[in-house]
Design a protein around this motif. Structure first.
Motif, PDB file in Angstrom:
ATOM      1  N   GLU A  85     -25.090 -28.285  14.483  1.00 32.85           N
ATOM      2  CA  GLU A  85     -25.411 -27.246  15.475  1.00 32.85           C
ATOM      3  C   GLU A  85     -26.332 -27.828  16.529  1.00 32.85           C
ATOM      4  O   GLU A  85     -27.324 -28.480  16.198  1.00 32.85           O
TER       5      GLU A  85
ATOM      6  N   HIS B 211     -12.666 -14.426  16.716  1.00 34.25           N
ATOM      7  CA  HIS B 211     -13.747 -13.931  15.861  1.00 34.25           C
ATOM      8  C   HIS B 211     -13.726 -14.658  14.517  1.00 34.25           C
ATOM      9  O   HIS B 211     -14.770 -15.157  14.043  1.00 34.25           O
TER      10      HIS B 211
ATOM     11  N   PRO C 295     -26.877 -19.167  18.012  1.00 35.85           N
ATOM     12  CA  PRO C 295     -26.882 -17.778  18.490  1.00 35.85           C
ATOM     13  C   PRO C 295     -28.100 -17.499  19.365  1.00 35.85           C
ATOM     14  O   PRO C 295     -29.207 -17.306  18.873  1.00 35.85           O
TER      15      PRO C 295
ATOM     16  N   GLN D 221     -18.748 -21.779  11.850  1.00 34.99           N
ATOM     17  CA  GLN D 221     -20.196 -21.544  11.707  1.00 34.99           C
ATOM     18  C   GLN D 221     -20.883 -21.240  13.038  1.00 34.99           C
ATOM     19  O   GLN D 221     -22.020 -21.640  13.271  1.00 34.99           O
ATOM     20  N   GLN D 222     -20.189 -20.530  13.909  1.00 35.34           N
ATOM     21  CA  GLN D 222     -20.747 -20.156  15.204  1.00 35.34           C
ATOM     22  C   GLN D 222     -20.657 -18.644  15.349  1.00 35.34           C
ATOM     23  O   GLN D 222     -19.660 -18.036  14.974  1.00 35.34           O
ATOM     24  N   LYS D 223     -21.691 -18.037  15.893  1.00 37.86           N
ATOM     25  CA  LYS D 223     -21.699 -16.589  16.035  1.00 37.86           C
ATOM     26  C   LYS D 223     -20.626 -16.128  17.012  1.00 37.86           C
ATOM     27  O   LYS D 223     -20.552 -16.623  18.144  1.00 37.86           O
ATOM     28  N   PRO D 224     -19.756 -15.192  16.615  1.00 37.14           N
ATOM     29  CA  PRO D 224     -18.702 -14.703  17.515  1.00 37.14           C
ATOM     30  C   PRO D 224     -19.282 -14.010  18.747  1.00 37.14           C
ATOM     31  O   PRO D 224     -20.371 -13.449  18.708  1.00 37.14           O
ATOM     32  N   VAL D 225     -18.520 -14.077  19.833  1.00 37.72           N
ATOM     33  CA  VAL D 225     -18.925 -13.409  21.082  1.00 37.72           C
ATOM     34  C   VAL D 225     -17.860 -12.392  21.478  1.00 37.72           C
ATOM     35  O   VAL D 225     -17.587 -12.187  22.659  1.00 37.72           O
TER      36      VAL D 225
ATOM     37  N   LYS E 200     -23.809 -16.853  25.884  1.00 37.41           N
ATOM     38  CA  LYS E 200     -22.508 -16.390  25.380  1.00 37.41           C
ATOM     39  C   LYS E 200     -21.386 -17.194  26.037  1.00 37.41           C
ATOM     40  O   LYS E 200     -20.389 -17.546  25.384  1.00 37.41           O
TER      41      LYS E 200
ATOM     42  N   LYS F 190     -16.399 -17.744  12.995  1.00 38.64           N
ATOM     43  CA  LYS F 190     -17.032 -17.698  11.674  1.00 38.64           C
ATOM     44  C   LYS F 190     -16.644 -18.917  10.841  1.00 38.64           C
ATOM     45  O   LYS F 190     -17.482 -19.472  10.119  1.00 38.64           O
TER      46      LYS F 190
ATOM     47  N   LYS G 206     -29.709 -15.337  22.887  1.00 43.68           N
ATOM     48  CA  LYS G 206     -29.535 -14.124  23.685  1.00 43.68           C
ATOM     49  C   LYS G 206     -29.257 -14.456  25.142  1.00 43.68           C
ATOM     50  O   LYS G 206     -29.709 -15.480  25.666  1.00 43.68           O
TER      51      LYS G 206
END
Length: 387
Positions: A262, A342, A177, A349-353, A184, A346, A179
């Motif tokens: 990761e 979404h 994750p 194990q990856q942050k949704p965009v 993204k 999850k 910024k």
């Protein structure tokens, strides 16, 4: 009011086209991209309990900082019998000193060095071949120095499903994750690519893998003469080898939480671009129909998007019911895709965009098209990333 139910021929054709493309898009997401979600619990129940001895092979080139950061997670796995082999590909930084320091503390760590002046068609393939030959065990598990398991049971999760018939285990590597819109886009691309090869493998059609989380038998490697078929390419050590050797019967896909790695942050857009160009160079050698199938999804989306915009404009100028129906179909399709991606992010194990999805699904296919065109005009000797 009755006039709203009267459509001319153009409106009828446009409505039918939009509806047809809507159904195609819906089937892709409800059937294909949602498959890993639907089968996750069953796969966990079917998971094996094998604990074969494992040789973990880590490729590293000028990765001293990443080795300091990520190697401890590899060295401290909850597994009875495994070794870590780091192949140092001509690094000019402090990688060798870092590895020697770790070696003093961990007896199951081994490292080898490929001299910087060695000439070879693909240095990475040479490095991996050296690591494979040095491995004590038949079960090989691959990752890279800029990657880290997300738990202490990674080796166990990836190795537990080996049987007498299993020769390949496909895993997933999440993108962290970070910024910024660029990250993204990388995360979205990583998620879509992962869902594609996981879903295909679940249907018995494995066609590629990711060298950041991949396992196969040493015997399989030598039975296929290693990387012999792709020596003319700098890349292809993971995806092309799997495309050549994976079958319905010899491949298992593992995407439980313990099995996921990761990768570290990609610092520059140019680096990611070269990675994409490199993969595009190998994809043209893939056998099977899988790539065409997933590219058709992108094409159908753009046709659907154009049909929706055309319907809205035409409806504003004429029968506004056309606009409402087109907007409704787009909303349903978008909501369906957003929900599936979404939940899938999850699961992996990856942050949704999800909040960026509208832009991402427009930009990524266009960028992929640009990469394919760019690779064609760059020439045979200049299209791969010098890994």
């Amino acid at each position: 009011m009755n006039d709203l139910l009267i459509f001319n021929h153009i409106e009828l054709i446009l409505a039918a086209t939009t509806a047809g493309l809507f159904i195609i898009q819906l089937l892709y997401y409800l059937v294909t991209y949602a498959r890993p979600l639907r089968q996750a619990k069953r796969r966990q129940m079917e998971a094996g309990q094998a604990k074969p001895a494992v040789s973990v092979i880590v490729y590293a080139k000028n990765e001293s900082e990443n080795l300091r950061k990520h190697l401890p997670a590899l060295l401290n796995q909850n597994y009875p019998e495994y070794e870590i082999i780091v192949v140092n590909d001509g690094s000019t930084d402090e990688s060798d000193e870092v590895l020697k320091t770790f070696k003093n503390e961990y007896d199951h760590l081994y490292h080898t060095y490929i001299p910087e002046d060695v000439k070879y068609l693909s240095r990475k393939k040479l490095a991996l071949t050296v690591g494979i030959k040095a491995a004590k065990y038949d079960i090989l598990l691959f990752t890279e120095a800029n990657c880290e398991p997300m738990g202490k049971n990674w080796v166990s999760a990836m190795a537990r499903n080996y049987t007498s018939k299993t020769s390949i285990i496909l895993g997933f590597c999440a993108y962290g994750p970070h910024k910024g819109f660029f990250h993204k886009l990388v995360a979205y691309d990583n998620l879509m690519t992962g869902l594609q090869y996981i879903s295909s493998a679940l249907t018995g059609n494995p066609y590629t893998g990711n060298g950041r989380n991949l396992s196969y038998r040493k015997d399989l490697f030598f039975a296929h003469k290693g990387y012999y078929k792709s020596l003319s390419l700098h890349a292809g050590d993971d995806d092309l080898f799997i495309n050549e050797s994976a079958t319905k019967d010899n491949t298992w896909v593992e995407y439980s939480p313990d099995s996921i790695t990761e990768m570290a942050k990609i610092d520059r857009f140019s680096m990611w671009k070269e990675m994409k160009v490199s993969r595009a160079a190998t994809q043209r050698y893939y056998k099977g129909w899988n790539l065409t199938f997933f590219r058709t999804e992108s094409i159908s989306y753009f046709l659907f998007f154009i049909a929706v915009i055309t319907s809205i404009v035409l409806g504003i100028l004429g029968n506004w019911l056309i606009s409402i129906l087109a907007g409704l179909l787009y909303t349903i399709r978008f909501s369906c895709k957003a929900a599936i991606l979404h939940k899938s992010a999850k699961l992996l194990q990856q942050k949704p965009v999800t909040g960026w999805l509208f832009l991402l699904e427009l930009i990524l296919p266009l960028f992929n098209l640009y990469v394919r065109i760019y690779r064609i005009f760059r020439g045979k000797n200049d299209y791969t990333f010098r890994l």
